[in-house]
Scaffold this motif. Structure first.
Motif, PDB file in Angstrom:
ATOM      1  N   VAL A 208      -4.495  13.582  -0.855  1.00 43.54           N
ATOM      2  CA  VAL A 208      -5.129  12.352  -1.340  1.00 43.54           C
ATOM      3  C   VAL A 208      -5.684  11.626  -0.122  1.00 43.54           C
ATOM      4  O   VAL A 208      -5.090  11.677   0.959  1.00 43.54           O
ATOM      5  N   LEU A 209      -6.820  10.951  -0.292  1.00 43.18           N
ATOM      6  CA  LEU A 209      -7.460  10.253   0.826  1.00 43.18           C
ATOM      7  C   LEU A 209      -7.537   8.760   0.559  1.00 43.18           C
ATOM      8  O   LEU A 209      -7.637   8.314  -0.581  1.00 43.18           O
ATOM      9  N   SER A 210      -7.509   7.994   1.646  1.00 38.85           N
ATOM     10  CA  SER A 210      -7.814   6.567   1.526  1.00 38.85           C
ATOM     11  C   SER A 210      -8.503   6.101   2.790  1.00 38.85           C
ATOM     12  O   SER A 210      -8.242   6.603   3.884  1.00 38.85           O
ATOM     13  N   ILE A 211      -9.411   5.162   2.597  1.00 34.93           N
ATOM     14  CA  ILE A 211     -10.016   4.445   3.720  1.00 34.93           C
ATOM     15  C   ILE A 211      -9.959   2.974   3.359  1.00 34.93           C
ATOM     16  O   ILE A 211     -10.537   2.555   2.360  1.00 34.93           O
ATOM     17  N   LEU A 239      -8.997  10.027  -4.460  1.00 34.34           N
ATOM     18  CA  LEU A 239      -9.122   8.849  -3.597  1.00 34.34           C
ATOM     19  C   LEU A 239      -8.172   7.739  -4.032  1.00 34.34           C
ATOM     20  O   LEU A 239      -8.074   7.399  -5.211  1.00 34.34           O
ATOM     21  N   HIS A 240      -7.488   7.196  -3.042  1.00 34.08           N
ATOM     22  CA  HIS A 240      -6.639   6.014  -3.214  1.00 34.08           C
ATOM     23  C   HIS A 240      -7.445   4.816  -2.730  1.00 34.08           C
ATOM     24  O   HIS A 240      -8.000   4.831  -1.632  1.00 34.08           O
ATOM     25  N   LEU A 241      -7.521   3.754  -3.544  1.00 35.76           N
ATOM     26  CA  LEU A 241      -8.332   2.591  -3.212  1.00 35.76           C
ATOM     27  C   LEU A 241      -7.463   1.378  -2.912  1.00 35.76           C
ATOM     28  O   LEU A 241      -6.430   1.169  -3.545  1.00 35.76           O
ATOM     29  N   GLY A 242      -7.921   0.558  -1.977  1.00 31.37           N
ATOM     30  CA  GLY A 242      -7.249  -0.704  -1.705  1.00 31.37           C
ATOM     31  C   GLY A 242      -7.978  -1.491  -0.636  1.00 31.37           C
ATOM     32  O   GLY A 242      -8.573  -0.921   0.275  1.00 31.37           O
ATOM     33  N   VAL A 243      -7.944  -2.814  -0.781  1.00 30.29           N
ATOM     34  CA  VAL A 243      -8.391  -3.715   0.278  1.00 30.29           C
ATOM     35  C   VAL A 243      -7.131  -4.146   1.005  1.00 30.29           C
ATOM     36  O   VAL A 243      -6.301  -4.865   0.451  1.00 30.29           O
ATOM     37  N   THR A 244      -6.949  -3.679   2.220  1.00 28.44           N
ATOM     38  CA  THR A 244      -5.709  -3.962   2.922  1.00 28.44           C
ATOM     39  C   THR A 244      -5.701  -5.396   3.442  1.00 28.44           C
ATOM     40  O   THR A 244      -6.752  -5.991   3.691  1.00 28.44           O
ATOM     41  N   GLU A 245      -4.493  -5.949   3.576  1.00 28.71           N
ATOM     42  CA  GLU A 245      -4.331  -7.334   4.045  1.00 28.71           C
ATOM     43  C   GLU A 245      -5.180  -8.317   3.232  1.00 28.71           C
ATOM     44  O   GLU A 245      -5.835  -9.211   3.783  1.00 28.71           O
ATOM     45  N   ALA A 246      -5.192  -8.152   1.920  1.00 23.92           N
ATOM     46  CA  ALA A 246      -6.035  -8.994   1.060  1.00 23.92           C
ATOM     47  C   ALA A 246      -5.562 -10.441   1.017  1.00 23.92           C
ATOM     48  O   ALA A 246      -6.345 -11.349   0.738  1.00 23.92           O
ATOM     49  N   GLY A 247      -4.269 -10.682   1.278  1.00 25.15           N
ATOM     50  CA  GLY A 247      -3.752 -12.050   1.241  1.00 25.15           C
ATOM     51  C   GLY A 247      -2.910 -12.296   0.004  1.00 25.15           C
ATOM     52  O   GLY A 247      -2.417 -11.371  -0.634  1.00 25.15           O
ATOM     53  N   GLU A 248      -2.748 -13.575  -0.339  1.00 22.96           N
ATOM     54  CA  GLU A 248      -1.903 -13.902  -1.479  1.00 22.96           C
ATOM     55  C   GLU A 248      -2.641 -14.795  -2.461  1.00 22.96           C
ATOM     56  O   GLU A 248      -3.728 -15.276  -2.188  1.00 22.96           O
ATOM     57  N   GLY A 249      -2.024 -14.973  -3.619  1.00 20.55           N
ATOM     58  CA  GLY A 249      -2.555 -15.891  -4.607  1.00 20.55           C
ATOM     59  C   GLY A 249      -3.941 -15.516  -5.090  1.00 20.55           C
ATOM     60  O   GLY A 249      -4.335 -14.352  -5.139  1.00 20.55           O
ATOM     61  N   GLU A 250      -4.678 -16.550  -5.420  1.00 22.51           N
ATOM     62  CA  GLU A 250      -6.017 -16.384  -5.988  1.00 22.51           C
ATOM     63  C   GLU A 250      -6.955 -15.626  -5.052  1.00 22.51           C
ATOM     64  O   GLU A 250      -7.667 -14.712  -5.469  1.00 22.51           O
ATOM     65  N   ASP A 251      -6.944 -15.979  -3.768  1.00 26.61           N
ATOM     66  CA  ASP A 251      -7.859 -15.331  -2.825  1.00 26.61           C
ATOM     67  C   ASP A 251      -7.561 -13.842  -2.678  1.00 26.61           C
ATOM     68  O   ASP A 251      -8.480 -13.013  -2.615  1.00 26.61           O
ATOM     69  N   GLY A 252      -6.269 -13.479  -2.613  1.00 25.24           N
ATOM     70  CA  GLY A 252      -5.910 -12.071  -2.488  1.00 25.24           C
ATOM     71  C   GLY A 252      -6.333 -11.260  -3.694  1.00 25.24           C
ATOM     72  O   GLY A 252      -6.788 -10.120  -3.573  1.00 25.24           O
ATOM     73  N   GLY A 269     -12.268   6.536  -7.586  1.00 24.34           N
ATOM     74  CA  GLY A 269     -10.895   6.064  -7.472  1.00 24.34           C
ATOM     75  C   GLY A 269      -9.965   6.758  -8.448  1.00 24.34           C
ATOM     76  O   GLY A 269     -10.231   6.804  -9.651  1.00 24.34           O
ATOM     77  N   ASP A 270      -8.862   7.309  -7.908  1.00 22.74           N
ATOM     78  CA  ASP A 270      -7.879   8.005  -8.730  1.00 22.74           C
ATOM     79  C   ASP A 270      -6.528   7.295  -8.734  1.00 22.74           C
ATOM     80  O   ASP A 270      -5.695   7.543  -9.604  1.00 22.74           O
ATOM     81  N   THR A 271      -6.296   6.440  -7.752  1.00 21.63           N
ATOM     82  CA  THR A 271      -5.093   5.629  -7.699  1.00 21.63           C
ATOM     83  C   THR A 271      -5.413   4.383  -6.892  1.00 21.63           C
ATOM     84  O   THR A 271      -6.231   4.428  -5.963  1.00 21.63           O
ATOM     85  N   ILE A 272      -4.799   3.241  -7.252  1.00 23.15           N
ATOM     86  CA  ILE A 272      -5.104   1.997  -6.554  1.00 23.15           C
ATOM     87  C   ILE A 272      -3.823   1.247  -6.223  1.00 23.15           C
ATOM     88  O   ILE A 272      -2.804   1.364  -6.896  1.00 23.15           O
ATOM     89  N   ARG A 273      -3.921   0.466  -5.151  1.00 21.52           N
ATOM     90  CA  ARG A 273      -2.859  -0.458  -4.780  1.00 21.52           C
ATOM     91  C   ARG A 273      -3.509  -1.782  -4.393  1.00 21.52           C
ATOM     92  O   ARG A 273      -4.407  -1.835  -3.564  1.00 21.52           O
ATOM     93  N   VAL A 274      -3.069  -2.861  -5.011  1.00 26.90           N
ATOM     94  CA  VAL A 274      -3.546  -4.202  -4.685  1.00 26.90           C
ATOM     95  C   VAL A 274      -2.574  -4.797  -3.671  1.00 26.90           C
ATOM     96  O   VAL A 274      -1.413  -5.059  -3.997  1.00 26.90           O
ATOM     97  N   SER A 275      -3.003  -4.980  -2.429  1.00 23.88           N
ATOM     98  CA  SER A 275      -2.107  -5.393  -1.339  1.00 23.88           C
ATOM     99  C   SER A 275      -2.033  -6.911  -1.247  1.00 23.88           C
ATOM    100  O   SER A 275      -2.906  -7.547  -0.648  1.00 23.88           O
ATOM    101  N   LEU A 276      -0.995  -7.497  -1.833  1.00 20.62           N
ATOM    102  CA  LEU A 276      -0.828  -8.946  -1.838  1.00 20.62           C
ATOM    103  C   LEU A 276       0.337  -9.359  -0.949  1.00 20.62           C
ATOM    104  O   LEU A 276       1.352  -8.655  -0.886  1.00 20.62           O
ATOM    105  N   THR A 277       0.205 -10.516  -0.312  1.00 21.03           N
ATOM    106  CA  THR A 277       1.300 -11.064   0.472  1.00 21.03           C
ATOM    107  C   THR A 277       2.261 -11.779  -0.476  1.00 21.03           C
ATOM    108  O   THR A 277       2.433 -13.000  -0.449  1.00 21.03           O
ATOM    109  N   GLU A 278       2.845 -10.986  -1.343  1.00 22.29           N
ATOM    110  CA  GLU A 278       3.752 -11.472  -2.381  1.00 22.29           C
ATOM    111  C   GLU A 278       4.788 -10.387  -2.639  1.00 22.29           C
ATOM    112  O   GLU A 278       4.753  -9.314  -2.023  1.00 22.29           O
ATOM    113  N   ASN A 279       5.693 -10.631  -3.568  1.00 24.47           N
ATOM    114  CA  ASN A 279       6.628  -9.584  -3.964  1.00 24.47           C
ATOM    115  C   ASN A 279       5.841  -8.409  -4.541  1.00 24.47           C
ATOM    116  O   ASN A 279       4.883  -8.604  -5.293  1.00 24.47           O
TER     117      ASN A 279
END
Length: 609
Positions: A208-211, A239-252, A269-279
């Protein structure tokens, strides 16, 4: 060659079919549904704590969970974590996140279903930000060192049916790649391809790839480029998708939706992760909503195709337009919205009640006694009967753009187009409209418009980010107008419009925070610190501040940040100005105050109004 060959068809939604990969009992790619995943923030040596967080992620709907695996001790403990989870009835696949340590990867691959390696530091170690001169021979020698370290891992993965994710991060490209390609999309893609070619030579395909990047624009354009380059080399890995260090709350959430949504809209995109500064469990419903909204595009109304040679899917190129008052040309995109709001005041608002018969520039409206100073909003049928005025708005859809319209609009130098859509695949239809305008050499400014027939709430924010964000990422749009039946809280629509423009990096009306989601490497209280930094700096319009849990991606992901706050030891912080270290190993208790001092010393501080 078509500029849109990175996906199947930019005018018709269709999933890009990748090769099938097995991660334990989970199948990825091919015709399988898009998989949602997240990552723990615990110390991987702490079995019970890690198991409990993994269970929380799976219970929230996550289908795969990744864990920080710093060293061989953590890698060995993966066996205990997996055993405990299986005993408690949790059988979802587990992933080890490896940086700097091939030996840890070799151990992890024997215990769990997938290993993520970072080509930027798997062999090369920590970035030194040094430039080297390479000959063809010396570059080849370095690639041989990569192969020497990678091949043993591939053999172990084959023996244990373990998958690999080759995960390139914008912030951790090797000095070798940086020296040859620079901090560019091609450099990120080549970082991936170097490892892929070795895997292909070794007949290993369970990949699997991600950028990823914290900059949604870079992330989108680079993933598209990776897809094209893979096609050129007869590869089509998932492909794994994500915007890294997206932040938290509404902006993230909005930043993630803009970046991930743009690629999902093109079927990538075949798998995604939403990177939030949250739990981590908070990431799951956001990712699920993005997928579900994208899948609504299936079987959408047909979209008339147009010549796409003018489209630039791999880099930002702003569409050429003329300026009419403060709209178009080099002006930042305007916001048309609700004047009854506090902090996020729009540039223009709609007059004429529910009929929306005119648009008013708020600045003009405030300064005059006659509150009827308006600019007409009219339909395409009224185009040839338009009265003489300095600014008028024409609302129409792509289906109304024809030869007669093209002939009429070219003589209307005072008209701003309001581009409406009723197609469920609004991104593709409005993108086609922009390409048609460019093909016809029509340079009137365009405000992107869409109405949501619902109460506009947090879920609507994600939809709007998916609909508007991709267009602004590609340089389309001189303004944004989010319309709605009602809004769940006053000012939410205006706030969303400004946040989308900022996530697309075309207009900055507040600080831009780059903050990682945290993991087992995090060396301080990331969520509380991010909140404290935001509280003290929220008035510094346009300033870019990075809050990073550790040094793995920290200095690199701050490539375009003005200031960085990076964990360097337990309870210790190192401060950066751009990429340069300014103060090392500050106690966490004093670090935010020291950050404020640093901002003031460099003349970037402004007192709150």
């Amino acid at each position: 060659m078509s500029s849109s060959n990175y996906c199947i068809n930019i005018f018709k939604y269709s999933r890009y079919k990748t090769s099938e990969v097995s991660i334990g009992d989970l199948h990825l790619g091919n015709n399988h549904p898009i998989v949602v995943q997240s990552m723990t923030t615990t110390n991987t040596n702490h079995t019970e704590e890690t198991v409990e967080q993994i269970k929380t992620i799976f219970d929230a709907g996550g289908q795969m969970v990744r864990m920080t695996t710093q060293g061989q001790r953590e890698a060995s403990n993966l066996e205990n974590i997996k055993k405990e989870l299986r005993q408690q009835g949790y059988d979802g696949p587990l992933v080890a996140d490896i940086h700097y340590n091939p030996n840890a990867a070799n151990i992890a691959a024997q215990h769990i279903e997938k290993v993520r390696i970072n080509p930027g530091n798997f062999v090369d170690g920590a970035k030194k930000f040094e430039t080297y001169e390479y000959t063809n021979e010396s570059y080849f020698e370095e690639l041989q060192q990569v192969k020497k370290k990678l091949v043993p891992l591939l053999k172990i993965c084959k023996e244990n049916n373990t998958a690999i994710r080759i995960g390139t991060n914008h912030g951790s490209l090797s000095d070798r790649i940086m020296s040859k390609y620079g901090d560019t999309p091609m450099g990120m893609v080549e970082s991936c391809l170097e490892f892929l070619r070795i895997c292909k030579d070794e007949n290993f395909h369970n990949i699997v790839l991600s950028i990823k990047a914290s900059n949604a624009r870079i992330m989108v354009h680079t993933v598209r480029l990776l897809v094209q380059k893979m096609k050129e080399e007869d590869m089509n890995f998932p492909l794994h998708l994500g915007v890294t260090e997206a932040g938290e709350g509404e902006d993230g959430r909005i930043r993630s939706a803009v970046g991930i949504g743009a690629l999902l809209a093109d079927g990538i995109g075949d798998t995604i992760r939403v990177s939030l500064t949250e739990n981590p469990e908070n990431e799951i419903p956001v990712a699920t909503d993005l997928i579900n909204y994208t899948l609504q595009k299936e079987d959408h109304q047909p979209i008339r195709s147009v010549e796409d040679a003018v489209y630039h899917p791999f880099k930002y190129v702003k569409r050429n337009s003329v300026a009419i008052k403060n709209i178009g040309a080099s002006n930042v995109p305007i916001v048309i919205g609700n004047k009854k709001t506090g902090q996020d005041t729009p540039d223009y608002f709609v007059g004429g009640g529910n009929n929306a018969s005119s648009i008013i520039k708020l600045e003009d409206w405030k300064g005059i006694e006659n509150k009827e100073s308006k600019y007409p909003l009219f339909s395409v049928k009224e185009l040839n009967d338009l009265p003489n005025c300095e600014l008028a708005f024409l609302k129409l859809t792509y289906s109304q753009m024809d030869d007669a319209f093209a002939e009429s609009i070219k003589n209307k130098s005072n008209v701003v187009i309001v581009l409406d859509t009723d197609n469920v695949n609004s991104v593709a239809e409005q993108r086609a409209a922009f390409l048609w305008l460019m093909d016809q050499e029509i340079v009137n400014p365009v405000v992107v418009y869409k109405k949501y027939a619902e109460s506009f709430n947090e879920e609507s924010q994600l939809k709007a980010a998916c609909d508007f964000g991709p267009l602004f990422l590609d340089g389309f749009g001189d303004g944004i107008w989010i319309d709605y039946e009602e809004e769940s809280e006053l000012g939410l629509v205006n706030k969303t419009a400004f946040s989308i423009l900022q996530a697309a990096r075309v207009r900055f009306e507040k600080p831009d925070y780059i903050s990682c989601p945290g993991c087992g490497r995090t060396l301080f209280g990331l969520q509380s610190t991010t909140a404290k930094v935001k509280e003290q700096t929220s008035h510094l319009k346009g300033l870019k501040i990075a809050v990073m849990g550790c040094i793995v991606n920290g200095p690199g992901e701050m490539a375009d940040a003005d200031y960085g706050y990076v964990g360097s030891g337990q309870g210790k912080i190192t401060l950066y100005h751009q990429r340069k270290v300014v103060k090392r190993n500050i106690n966490e208790e004093q670090a935010v105050d020291e950050l404020i001092k640093l901002i003031k010393q460099n003349g970037d501080w402004k007192e709150q109004a």
